[in-house]
Write an enzyme that holds these catalytic residues in place. Structure first.
Site, PDB file in Angstrom:
ATOM      1  N   SER A 234       6.499  -4.199   0.259  1.00  0.00           N
ATOM      2  CA  SER A 234       5.351  -4.198  -0.635  1.00  0.00           C
ATOM      3  C   SER A 234       4.214  -3.450   0.037  1.00  0.00           C
ATOM      4  O   SER A 234       4.311  -3.029   1.182  1.00  0.00           O
ATOM      5  CB  SER A 234       4.944  -5.621  -0.982  1.00  0.00           C
ATOM      6  OG  SER A 234       4.118  -6.128   0.048  1.00  0.00           O
ATOM      7  N   LYS A 235       3.143  -3.325  -0.710  1.00  0.00           N
ATOM      8  CA  LYS A 235       1.973  -2.582  -0.254  1.00  0.00           C
ATOM      9  C   LYS A 235       1.454  -3.061   1.102  1.00  0.00           C
ATOM     10  O   LYS A 235       0.987  -2.276   1.911  1.00  0.00           O
ATOM     11  CB  LYS A 235       0.868  -2.809  -1.291  1.00  0.00           C
ATOM     12  CG  LYS A 235       0.304  -1.550  -1.871  1.00  0.00           C
ATOM     13  CD  LYS A 235      -0.730  -1.898  -2.914  1.00  0.00           C
ATOM     14  CE  LYS A 235      -1.725  -0.777  -2.970  1.00  0.00           C
ATOM     15  NZ  LYS A 235      -2.633  -0.822  -4.080  1.00  0.00           N
ATOM     16  N   ARG A 236       1.516  -4.371   1.286  1.00  0.00           N
ATOM     17  CA  ARG A 236       0.894  -4.938   2.476  1.00  0.00           C
ATOM     18  C   ARG A 236       1.793  -4.911   3.704  1.00  0.00           C
ATOM     19  O   ARG A 236       1.358  -5.215   4.791  1.00  0.00           O
ATOM     20  CB  ARG A 236       0.452  -6.386   2.203  1.00  0.00           C
ATOM     21  CG  ARG A 236      -0.766  -6.490   1.324  1.00  0.00           C
ATOM     22  CD  ARG A 236      -0.930  -7.897   0.787  1.00  0.00           C
ATOM     23  NE  ARG A 236       0.235  -8.298   0.011  1.00  0.00           N
ATOM     24  CZ  ARG A 236       0.441  -7.945  -1.257  1.00  0.00           C
ATOM     25  NH1 ARG A 236      -0.427  -7.188  -1.875  1.00  0.00           N
ATOM     26  NH2 ARG A 236       1.518  -8.324  -1.907  1.00  0.00           N
ATOM     27  N   ASP A 237       3.059  -4.545   3.524  1.00  0.00           N
ATOM     28  CA  ASP A 237       3.958  -4.581   4.671  1.00  0.00           C
ATOM     29  C   ASP A 237       3.622  -3.500   5.680  1.00  0.00           C
ATOM     30  O   ASP A 237       3.135  -2.428   5.321  1.00  0.00           O
ATOM     31  CB  ASP A 237       5.403  -4.429   4.205  1.00  0.00           C
ATOM     32  CG  ASP A 237       5.923  -5.713   3.581  1.00  0.00           C
ATOM     33  OD1 ASP A 237       5.684  -6.781   4.181  1.00  0.00           O
ATOM     34  OD2 ASP A 237       6.522  -5.648   2.504  1.00  0.00           O
TER      35      ASP A 237
END
Ligand code: GLU
Length: 460
Positions: A234-237
Protein backbone atom coordinates in the site's frame (compact mmCIF):
# COMPACT_ATOMS: atom_id res chain seq x y z
CA UNK A 1 1.73 2.40 -39.76
CA UNK A 2 5.19 1.76 -41.14
CA UNK A 3 6.12 0.71 -44.66
CA UNK A 4 8.92 -1.80 -44.83
CA UNK A 5 10.63 -3.63 -47.61
CA UNK A 6 11.07 -7.38 -47.25
CA UNK A 7 14.81 -8.07 -47.57
CA UNK A 8 14.41 -11.15 -49.81
CA UNK A 9 11.27 -10.68 -51.86
CA UNK A 10 11.72 -6.91 -52.17
CA UNK A 11 7.98 -6.54 -51.66
CA UNK A 12 6.71 -3.55 -49.74
CA UNK A 13 4.23 -4.08 -46.97
CA UNK A 14 2.76 -2.18 -44.05
CA UNK A 15 3.21 -3.08 -40.45
CA UNK A 16 1.34 -1.60 -37.53
CA UNK A 17 3.89 0.00 -35.33
CA UNK A 18 3.49 -0.52 -31.64
CA UNK A 19 1.81 2.26 -29.67
CA UNK A 20 1.66 1.93 -25.90
CA UNK A 21 0.77 4.29 -23.11
CA UNK A 22 1.20 4.93 -19.44
CA UNK A 23 -2.09 6.28 -18.12
CA UNK A 24 -1.71 7.27 -14.46
CA UNK A 25 -4.31 9.05 -12.39
CA UNK A 26 -2.55 11.89 -10.56
CA UNK A 27 -2.84 11.06 -6.90
CA UNK A 28 0.17 13.03 -5.68
CA UNK A 29 2.26 9.91 -5.52
CA UNK A 30 4.06 7.65 -7.99
CA UNK A 31 3.84 4.13 -6.65
CA UNK A 32 6.66 1.81 -7.67
CA UNK A 33 3.99 -0.44 -9.20
CA UNK A 34 2.99 2.46 -11.42
CA UNK A 35 6.61 3.23 -12.20
CA UNK A 36 7.12 -0.37 -13.24
CA UNK A 37 4.03 -0.25 -15.48
CA UNK A 38 5.46 2.88 -17.11
CA UNK A 39 8.81 1.15 -17.48
CA UNK A 40 7.38 -1.97 -19.13
CA UNK A 41 5.46 0.18 -21.60
CA UNK A 42 8.50 2.31 -22.34
CA UNK A 43 10.71 -0.76 -22.76
CA UNK A 44 8.25 -2.40 -25.10
CA UNK A 45 7.96 0.77 -27.20
CA UNK A 46 11.74 1.12 -27.41
CA UNK A 47 12.24 -2.57 -28.12
CA UNK A 48 9.73 -2.51 -30.97
CA UNK A 49 10.70 0.92 -32.31
CA UNK A 50 7.21 2.07 -31.37
CA UNK A 51 5.68 5.04 -29.60
CA UNK A 52 5.31 5.63 -25.88
CA UNK A 53 2.44 7.92 -24.90
CA UNK A 54 1.89 9.53 -21.51
CA UNK A 55 -1.74 10.16 -20.75
CA UNK A 56 -2.81 11.77 -17.50
CA UNK A 57 -6.18 10.34 -16.45
CA UNK A 58 -7.38 13.39 -14.60
CA UNK A 59 -11.12 13.46 -15.16
CA UNK A 60 -11.68 13.26 -11.41
CA UNK A 61 -11.14 17.00 -11.11
CA UNK A 62 -11.64 17.11 -7.36
CA UNK A 63 -8.51 15.07 -6.74
CA UNK A 64 -6.20 16.42 -9.41
CA UNK A 65 -3.68 19.16 -8.95
CA UNK A 66 -0.78 20.44 -10.99
CA UNK A 67 1.54 19.29 -8.19
CA UNK A 68 0.22 15.74 -8.49
CA UNK A 69 0.98 15.78 -12.21
CA UNK A 70 4.50 17.05 -11.55
CA UNK A 71 5.11 14.10 -9.22
CA UNK A 72 4.45 11.74 -12.12
CA UNK A 73 6.50 13.71 -14.61
CA UNK A 74 9.43 14.08 -12.23
CA UNK A 75 9.35 10.38 -11.46
CA UNK A 76 9.39 9.39 -15.12
CA UNK A 77 12.13 11.91 -15.85
CA UNK A 78 14.16 10.60 -12.93
CA UNK A 79 14.01 7.09 -14.36
CA UNK A 80 14.75 8.43 -17.84
CA UNK A 81 11.43 7.38 -19.37
CA UNK A 82 10.71 10.03 -21.98
CA UNK A 83 7.36 9.99 -23.74
CA UNK A 84 7.19 10.51 -27.47
CA UNK A 85 4.21 12.66 -28.27
CA UNK A 86 1.44 14.85 -26.99
CA UNK A 87 0.05 18.31 -27.61
CA UNK A 88 2.59 21.14 -27.70
CA UNK A 89 2.54 23.05 -24.45
CA UNK A 90 4.34 26.16 -25.68
CA UNK A 91 5.65 26.61 -22.15
CA UNK A 92 9.39 27.11 -22.63
CA UNK A 93 10.20 26.88 -18.91
CA UNK A 94 7.75 24.19 -17.97
CA UNK A 95 8.83 20.69 -17.07
CA UNK A 96 7.94 19.73 -20.60
CA UNK A 97 10.52 22.17 -21.95
CA UNK A 98 8.30 23.67 -24.64
CA UNK A 99 8.07 20.32 -26.34
CA UNK A 100 5.07 18.09 -26.24
CA UNK A 101 3.18 17.68 -23.06
CA UNK A 102 1.43 14.56 -21.95
CA UNK A 103 -2.20 14.20 -22.97
CA UNK A 104 -4.62 15.33 -20.28
CA UNK A 105 -8.04 13.71 -20.24
CA UNK A 106 -9.43 16.82 -18.57
CA UNK A 107 -8.86 18.65 -21.87
CA UNK A 108 -10.54 16.08 -24.07
CA UNK A 109 -14.15 16.51 -22.99
CA UNK A 110 -15.39 17.25 -26.52
CA UNK A 111 -14.03 13.99 -27.86
CA UNK A 112 -15.80 12.04 -25.12
CA UNK A 113 -19.09 13.81 -25.73
CA UNK A 114 -19.02 12.91 -29.43
CA UNK A 115 -18.25 9.32 -28.68
CA UNK A 116 -21.06 9.03 -26.12
CA UNK A 117 -23.45 10.46 -28.70
CA UNK A 118 -22.24 7.80 -31.15
CA UNK A 119 -23.21 5.06 -28.68
CA UNK A 120 -26.57 6.68 -27.97
CA UNK A 121 -27.24 6.92 -31.73
CA UNK A 122 -26.41 3.26 -32.15
CA UNK A 123 -28.80 2.40 -29.34
CA UNK A 124 -25.93 1.07 -27.22
CA UNK A 125 -26.19 3.72 -24.53
CA UNK A 126 -29.21 5.32 -22.92
CA UNK A 127 -30.15 7.93 -20.33
CA UNK A 128 -31.11 6.75 -16.90
CA UNK A 129 -31.84 9.09 -13.99
CA UNK A 130 -29.71 11.86 -15.49
CA UNK A 131 -26.77 9.56 -16.16
CA UNK A 132 -25.81 7.79 -19.38
CA UNK A 133 -25.57 4.01 -19.13
CA UNK A 134 -24.01 1.43 -21.40
CA UNK A 135 -26.01 -1.50 -22.67
CA UNK A 136 -23.55 -4.16 -21.67
CA UNK A 137 -23.55 -7.47 -23.47
CA UNK A 138 -25.04 -10.43 -21.60
CA UNK A 139 -22.75 -12.81 -23.47
CA UNK A 140 -19.61 -14.20 -21.84
CA UNK A 141 -16.47 -12.27 -22.77
CA UNK A 142 -13.08 -13.88 -23.00
CA UNK A 143 -10.02 -11.69 -22.65
CA UNK A 144 -7.04 -13.03 -24.57
CA UNK A 145 -4.29 -11.76 -22.30
CA UNK A 146 -0.65 -11.96 -23.37
CA UNK A 147 0.55 -12.63 -19.83
CA UNK A 148 -2.32 -14.28 -18.00
CA UNK A 149 -3.74 -16.29 -20.93
CA UNK A 150 -7.45 -16.45 -21.71
CA UNK A 151 -9.61 -15.04 -18.95
CA UNK A 152 -13.39 -15.35 -19.13
CA UNK A 153 -15.54 -12.78 -17.43
CA UNK A 154 -17.63 -14.12 -14.62
CA UNK A 155 -20.66 -11.98 -13.80
CA UNK A 156 -21.12 -10.89 -10.22
CA UNK A 157 -24.54 -11.43 -8.65
CA UNK A 158 -25.36 -7.79 -9.17
CA UNK A 159 -24.27 -7.92 -12.81
CA UNK A 160 -26.45 -11.01 -13.38
CA UNK A 161 -29.44 -8.83 -12.62
CA UNK A 162 -28.21 -5.74 -14.46
CA UNK A 163 -24.84 -5.74 -16.25
CA UNK A 164 -25.33 -2.23 -17.65
CA UNK A 165 -22.98 0.37 -16.22
CA UNK A 166 -22.69 4.14 -16.03
CA UNK A 167 -20.64 5.92 -18.73
CA UNK A 168 -21.41 9.50 -17.77
CA UNK A 169 -22.50 10.42 -14.27
CA UNK A 170 -25.51 12.67 -13.68
CA UNK A 171 -23.11 15.58 -12.96
CA UNK A 172 -21.72 15.19 -16.49
CA UNK A 173 -18.47 13.47 -15.48
CA UNK A 174 -17.46 10.64 -17.80
CA UNK A 175 -16.29 7.54 -15.91
CA UNK A 176 -12.93 5.82 -16.09
CA UNK A 177 -14.04 2.89 -18.29
CA UNK A 178 -15.39 5.20 -20.94
CA UNK A 179 -12.52 7.67 -21.23
CA UNK A 180 -9.91 4.96 -20.90
CA UNK A 181 -11.35 3.09 -23.88
CA UNK A 182 -12.06 6.17 -26.01
CA UNK A 183 -8.50 7.35 -25.58
CA UNK A 184 -6.96 3.97 -26.29
CA UNK A 185 -9.07 3.95 -29.43
CA UNK A 186 -8.43 7.57 -30.47
CA UNK A 187 -4.72 7.28 -29.74
CA UNK A 188 -4.37 4.09 -31.73
CA UNK A 189 -3.00 2.15 -28.78
CA UNK A 190 -1.98 -1.33 -29.93
CA UNK A 191 -0.99 -2.87 -26.57
CA UNK A 192 -2.37 -2.12 -23.13
CA UNK A 193 0.23 -3.10 -20.57
CA UNK A 194 -1.12 -2.43 -17.09
CA UNK A 195 -1.43 -3.84 -13.60
CA UNK A 196 -3.37 -7.03 -13.01
CA UNK A 197 -5.78 -5.10 -10.78
CA UNK A 198 -7.32 -3.82 -14.04
CA UNK A 199 -8.11 -7.30 -15.37
CA UNK A 200 -11.52 -7.03 -13.69
CA UNK A 201 -12.29 -3.98 -15.86
CA UNK A 202 -11.20 -5.41 -19.16
CA UNK A 203 -14.44 -7.21 -20.11
CA UNK A 204 -16.18 -3.84 -19.91
CA UNK A 205 -13.45 -2.31 -22.01
CA UNK A 206 -13.64 -5.00 -24.69
CA UNK A 207 -17.41 -4.57 -24.87
CA UNK A 208 -16.96 -0.83 -25.34
CA UNK A 209 -14.43 -1.37 -28.15
CA UNK A 210 -16.94 -3.62 -29.86
CA UNK A 211 -19.68 -1.05 -29.38
CA UNK A 212 -17.50 1.50 -31.17
CA UNK A 213 -16.94 -1.04 -33.93
CA UNK A 214 -13.22 -1.01 -33.25
CA UNK A 215 -10.57 -3.67 -32.92
CA UNK A 216 -9.43 -3.71 -29.26
CA UNK A 217 -5.74 -3.49 -28.40
CA UNK A 218 -3.85 -6.50 -27.14
CA UNK A 219 -3.80 -6.74 -23.37
CA UNK A 220 -0.91 -7.66 -21.10
CA UNK A 221 -1.81 -7.53 -17.42
CA UNK A 222 1.27 -7.58 -15.29
CA UNK A 223 1.37 -9.19 -11.83
CA UNK A 224 1.30 -7.00 -8.78
CA UNK A 225 4.23 -6.06 -6.61
CA UNK A 226 3.84 -7.39 -3.09
CA UNK A 227 5.71 -6.58 0.10
CA UNK A 228 8.46 -8.99 1.04
CA UNK A 229 6.05 -10.75 3.43
CA UNK A 230 3.59 -11.35 0.58
CA UNK A 231 1.06 -8.76 1.66
CA UNK A 232 -0.33 -6.24 -0.79
CA UNK A 233 1.80 -3.13 -1.05
CA UNK A 234 0.00 0.00 0.00
CA UNK A 235 0.91 3.65 -0.14
CA UNK A 236 2.36 3.67 3.33
CA UNK A 237 4.60 0.64 2.95
CA UNK A 238 8.34 1.09 2.96
CA UNK A 239 9.60 1.74 -0.53
CA UNK A 240 6.17 2.25 -2.08
CA UNK A 241 6.88 5.72 -3.42
CA UNK A 242 9.34 5.95 -6.31
CA UNK A 243 10.88 9.22 -5.25
CA UNK A 244 11.95 7.93 -1.84
CA UNK A 245 14.70 6.15 -3.78
CA UNK A 246 15.99 9.48 -4.95
CA UNK A 247 15.91 10.85 -1.40
CA UNK A 248 17.66 7.74 -0.15
CA UNK A 249 20.49 8.09 -2.64
CA UNK A 250 19.81 5.28 -5.08
CA UNK A 251 21.00 5.64 -8.65
CA UNK A 252 17.99 5.83 -10.97
CA UNK A 253 19.62 3.41 -13.41
CA UNK A 254 19.90 0.86 -10.60
CA UNK A 255 16.27 1.36 -9.60
CA UNK A 256 15.24 0.94 -13.25
CA UNK A 257 17.22 -2.28 -13.48
CA UNK A 258 15.72 -3.57 -10.25
CA UNK A 259 12.17 -2.66 -11.27
CA UNK A 260 12.43 -4.58 -14.51
CA UNK A 261 13.38 -7.69 -12.56
CA UNK A 262 10.12 -7.39 -10.62
CA UNK A 263 7.97 -9.40 -12.95
CA UNK A 264 10.27 -9.97 -15.88
CA UNK A 265 13.06 -12.40 -16.30
CA UNK A 266 15.48 -12.34 -19.21
CA UNK A 267 16.79 -15.50 -20.81
CA UNK A 268 20.03 -16.67 -19.24
CA UNK A 269 19.01 -15.25 -15.86
CA UNK A 270 21.20 -12.18 -16.08
CA UNK A 271 20.26 -9.60 -13.53
CA UNK A 272 22.43 -6.54 -13.70
CA UNK A 273 22.45 -5.05 -17.18
CA UNK A 274 22.40 -1.54 -18.60
CA UNK A 275 19.12 -0.07 -19.90
CA UNK A 276 20.32 -0.37 -23.49
CA UNK A 277 20.65 -4.13 -23.15
CA UNK A 278 17.34 -4.41 -21.32
CA UNK A 279 15.68 -2.62 -24.24
CA UNK A 280 17.23 -5.13 -26.65
CA UNK A 281 16.08 -8.13 -24.64
CA UNK A 282 12.73 -6.96 -23.32
CA UNK A 283 9.63 -8.65 -24.66
CA UNK A 284 6.18 -9.46 -23.35
CA UNK A 285 6.37 -13.29 -23.33
CA UNK A 286 9.00 -13.20 -20.58
CA UNK A 287 6.74 -11.32 -18.19
CA UNK A 288 6.26 -13.60 -15.22
CA UNK A 289 2.80 -14.72 -14.25
CA UNK A 290 3.27 -14.79 -10.51
CA UNK A 291 3.25 -11.74 -8.26
CA UNK A 292 6.65 -10.22 -7.56
CA UNK A 293 7.89 -9.61 -4.05
CA UNK A 294 9.68 -6.41 -3.31
CA UNK A 295 13.12 -7.12 -1.87
CA UNK A 296 14.96 -4.15 -0.43
CA UNK A 297 18.19 -6.13 0.03
CA UNK A 298 18.23 -7.05 -3.60
CA UNK A 299 17.65 -3.45 -4.65
CA UNK A 300 20.57 -2.45 -2.44
CA UNK A 301 22.70 -5.10 -4.05
CA UNK A 302 21.79 -3.96 -7.56
CA UNK A 303 22.56 -0.37 -6.54
CA UNK A 304 25.92 -1.46 -5.16
CA UNK A 305 26.75 -3.21 -8.44
CA UNK A 306 25.99 0.01 -10.31
CA UNK A 307 28.04 2.13 -7.91
CA UNK A 308 31.09 -0.07 -8.39
CA UNK A 309 31.12 0.22 -12.16
CA UNK A 310 29.67 3.68 -12.64
CA UNK A 311 31.49 6.14 -14.93
CA UNK A 312 33.28 8.78 -12.79
CA UNK A 313 31.31 11.68 -14.31
CA UNK A 314 28.01 10.02 -13.45
CA UNK A 315 29.27 9.17 -9.97
CA UNK A 316 30.10 12.83 -9.44
CA UNK A 317 26.77 13.98 -10.85
CA UNK A 318 24.76 11.80 -8.47
CA UNK A 319 27.18 12.41 -5.59
CA UNK A 320 27.00 16.18 -6.00
CA UNK A 321 23.19 16.12 -6.00
CA UNK A 322 23.15 13.94 -2.87
CA UNK A 323 25.60 16.22 -1.06
CA UNK A 324 23.54 19.25 -1.95
CA UNK A 325 20.46 17.53 -0.57
CA UNK A 326 22.42 16.82 2.61
CA UNK A 327 23.39 20.48 2.93
CA UNK A 328 27.03 20.26 1.81
CA UNK A 329 27.89 23.19 -0.44
CA UNK A 330 30.38 22.51 -3.22
CA UNK A 331 30.50 26.10 -4.29
CA UNK A 332 33.94 27.43 -5.12
CA UNK A 333 35.49 24.01 -5.72
CA UNK A 334 36.65 23.05 -9.20
CA UNK A 335 35.06 20.12 -11.03
CA UNK A 336 38.47 18.42 -11.04
CA UNK A 337 38.73 18.72 -7.25
CA UNK A 338 35.18 17.45 -6.73
CA UNK A 339 35.81 14.52 -9.07
CA UNK A 340 39.05 13.60 -7.29
CA UNK A 341 37.46 14.00 -3.85
CA UNK A 342 34.37 11.91 -4.55
CA UNK A 343 36.43 9.26 -6.35
CA UNK A 344 38.26 8.46 -3.11
CA UNK A 345 34.92 7.45 -1.58
CA UNK A 346 33.97 5.04 -4.32
CA UNK A 347 33.06 1.58 -2.99
CA UNK A 348 32.89 2.95 0.55
CA UNK A 349 29.12 3.27 0.75
CA UNK A 350 25.93 1.57 -0.41
CA UNK A 351 23.77 4.52 -1.42
CA UNK A 352 24.56 8.16 -2.00
CA UNK A 353 22.69 9.01 1.19
CA UNK A 354 25.75 7.61 3.02
CA UNK A 355 28.28 9.63 1.03
CA UNK A 356 28.41 12.75 3.18
CA UNK A 357 30.46 11.45 6.15
CA UNK A 358 33.10 10.10 3.77
CA UNK A 359 33.74 13.34 1.93
CA UNK A 360 32.37 16.34 3.81
CA UNK A 361 35.83 17.25 5.16
CA UNK A 362 36.99 18.02 1.61
CA UNK A 363 34.53 20.88 1.49
CA UNK A 364 35.11 22.40 4.93
CA UNK A 365 37.34 25.43 5.36
CA UNK A 366 37.92 24.62 9.02
CA UNK A 367 37.59 20.96 9.81
CA UNK A 368 35.93 20.37 13.12
CA UNK A 369 37.74 17.92 15.35
CA UNK A 370 35.60 16.53 18.17
CA UNK A 371 37.22 17.22 21.56
CA UNK A 372 37.52 13.57 22.56
CA UNK A 373 39.25 12.69 19.26
CA UNK A 374 41.67 15.59 19.68
CA UNK A 375 42.45 14.50 23.24
CA UNK A 376 43.09 10.96 22.06
CA UNK A 377 45.23 11.75 19.01
CA UNK A 378 47.12 14.92 19.89
CA UNK A 379 49.07 14.03 23.02
CA UNK A 380 52.38 15.12 24.45
CA UNK A 381 53.84 12.03 22.80
CA UNK A 382 52.23 12.36 19.38
CA UNK A 383 52.59 16.11 18.85
CA UNK A 384 56.36 16.14 18.26
CA UNK A 385 56.03 13.18 15.89
CA UNK A 386 53.34 14.98 13.93
CA UNK A 387 55.60 18.05 13.78
CA UNK A 388 58.40 15.89 12.40
CA UNK A 389 56.10 14.46 9.73
CA UNK A 390 54.89 17.96 8.86
CA UNK A 391 58.47 19.09 8.34
CA UNK A 392 59.11 16.13 6.02
CA UNK A 393 55.95 16.88 4.05
CA UNK A 394 56.95 20.53 3.72
CA UNK A 395 60.09 19.36 1.93
CA UNK A 396 58.18 17.28 -0.63
CA UNK A 397 58.11 18.56 -4.18
CA UNK A 398 55.54 16.08 -5.50
CA UNK A 399 52.58 15.54 -3.20
CA UNK A 400 51.04 12.46 -4.80
CA UNK A 401 49.75 9.54 -2.76
CA UNK A 402 52.84 7.41 -3.36
CA UNK A 403 55.31 10.04 -2.11
CA UNK A 404 53.06 10.95 0.80
CA UNK A 405 52.96 7.30 1.84
CA UNK A 406 56.67 6.77 1.37
CA UNK A 407 57.50 9.84 3.42
CA UNK A 408 55.16 8.83 6.24
CA UNK A 409 56.73 5.38 6.38
CA UNK A 410 60.28 6.65 6.40
CA UNK A 411 59.49 9.18 9.16
CA UNK A 412 57.92 6.34 11.16
CA UNK A 413 61.09 4.25 10.70
CA UNK A 414 63.24 7.19 11.70
CA UNK A 415 61.13 7.70 14.86
CA UNK A 416 61.13 3.97 15.59
CA UNK A 417 57.31 3.67 15.54
CA UNK A 418 54.79 1.78 13.44
CA UNK A 419 53.21 3.68 10.53
CA UNK A 420 49.83 3.50 12.28
CA UNK A 421 51.16 5.67 15.08
CA UNK A 422 51.43 8.53 12.57
CA UNK A 423 48.50 7.58 10.37
CA UNK A 424 45.79 8.14 13.00
CA UNK A 425 46.70 11.65 14.13
CA UNK A 426 47.26 12.82 10.54
CA UNK A 427 43.91 11.43 9.49
CA UNK A 428 42.14 13.15 12.37
CA UNK A 429 43.98 16.41 11.61
CA UNK A 430 42.95 16.28 7.94
CA UNK A 431 39.40 14.95 8.27
CA UNK A 432 38.22 15.28 11.88
CA UNK A 433 37.38 11.58 11.82
CA UNK A 434 38.98 8.20 12.42
CA UNK A 435 37.56 6.53 9.34
CA UNK A 436 37.22 7.61 5.75
CA UNK A 437 38.87 7.27 2.36
CA UNK A 438 42.46 6.05 1.94
CA UNK A 439 44.63 8.52 3.86
CA UNK A 440 47.33 8.89 1.21
CA UNK A 441 44.80 9.45 -1.55
CA UNK A 442 42.81 11.97 0.41
CA UNK A 443 45.98 13.91 1.23
CA UNK A 444 46.86 13.99 -2.45
CA UNK A 445 43.43 15.44 -3.22
CA UNK A 446 43.64 18.04 -0.43
CA UNK A 447 47.09 19.06 -1.68
CA UNK A 448 50.22 19.99 0.16
CA UNK A 449 49.26 23.50 1.27
CA UNK A 450 45.94 22.37 2.73
CA UNK A 451 47.42 19.30 4.44
CA UNK A 452 50.10 21.39 6.10
CA UNK A 453 47.49 23.96 7.14
CA UNK A 454 45.27 21.28 8.66
CA UNK A 455 48.17 19.67 10.55
CA UNK A 456 49.18 23.09 11.86
CA UNK A 457 45.66 23.85 13.05
CA UNK A 458 45.35 20.52 14.83
CA UNK A 459 48.83 20.55 16.27
CA UNK A 460 48.85 24.16 17.42
N1 GLU B 1 -5.77 5.55 -14.74
C1 GLU B 1 -5.69 4.14 -14.60
C2 GLU B 1 -4.80 3.83 -13.40
O1 GLU B 1 -4.06 4.71 -12.98
C3 GLU B 1 -5.13 3.55 -15.88
C4 GLU B 1 -5.44 2.15 -16.15
C5 GLU B 1 -4.87 1.68 -17.47
O2 GLU B 1 -3.65 1.65 -17.62
O3 GLU B 1 -5.65 1.37 -18.35
O4 GLU B 1 -4.83 2.77 -12.86
Amino acid sequence: MKTVCHPKTRQFFHIMSVRVRFAPSPTGFLHIGGARTALFNWLYARHMGGTFVLRIEDTDTARNTQAAVEVIINGLRWLGLEWDEGPTTGDPDGPRKGGHGPYFQSRRGEIYKKRVQELVDKGLAYSSEGAVKFRMTREPITIPDLVVGNVTRVLTDREEIDPDFVLVRSDGQPVFHLVNVIDDLEMGITHVIRGEDHLANTAKHLALFRAFGAEPPKYAHIPLILNSDGSKMSKRDQGASLMTYNDEGYAPEAVLNYLVLLGWSPKGNREVMPAKEIVEMFDLPQILRHNARFDMNKLQWVNWEYLKTMAPERFVELGTAALQRAGVSLEGYTPAYILAALSTAKEKFKTFADLKPFVDFYFQKEVEIPAELAAKQFTAESRPRLARLRAAYAELAAFDHASVEKTLKSVATELGVKAGVLVHPVRVACTGKEIGPSLYHLMEVLGKTEVLRRIDRANA
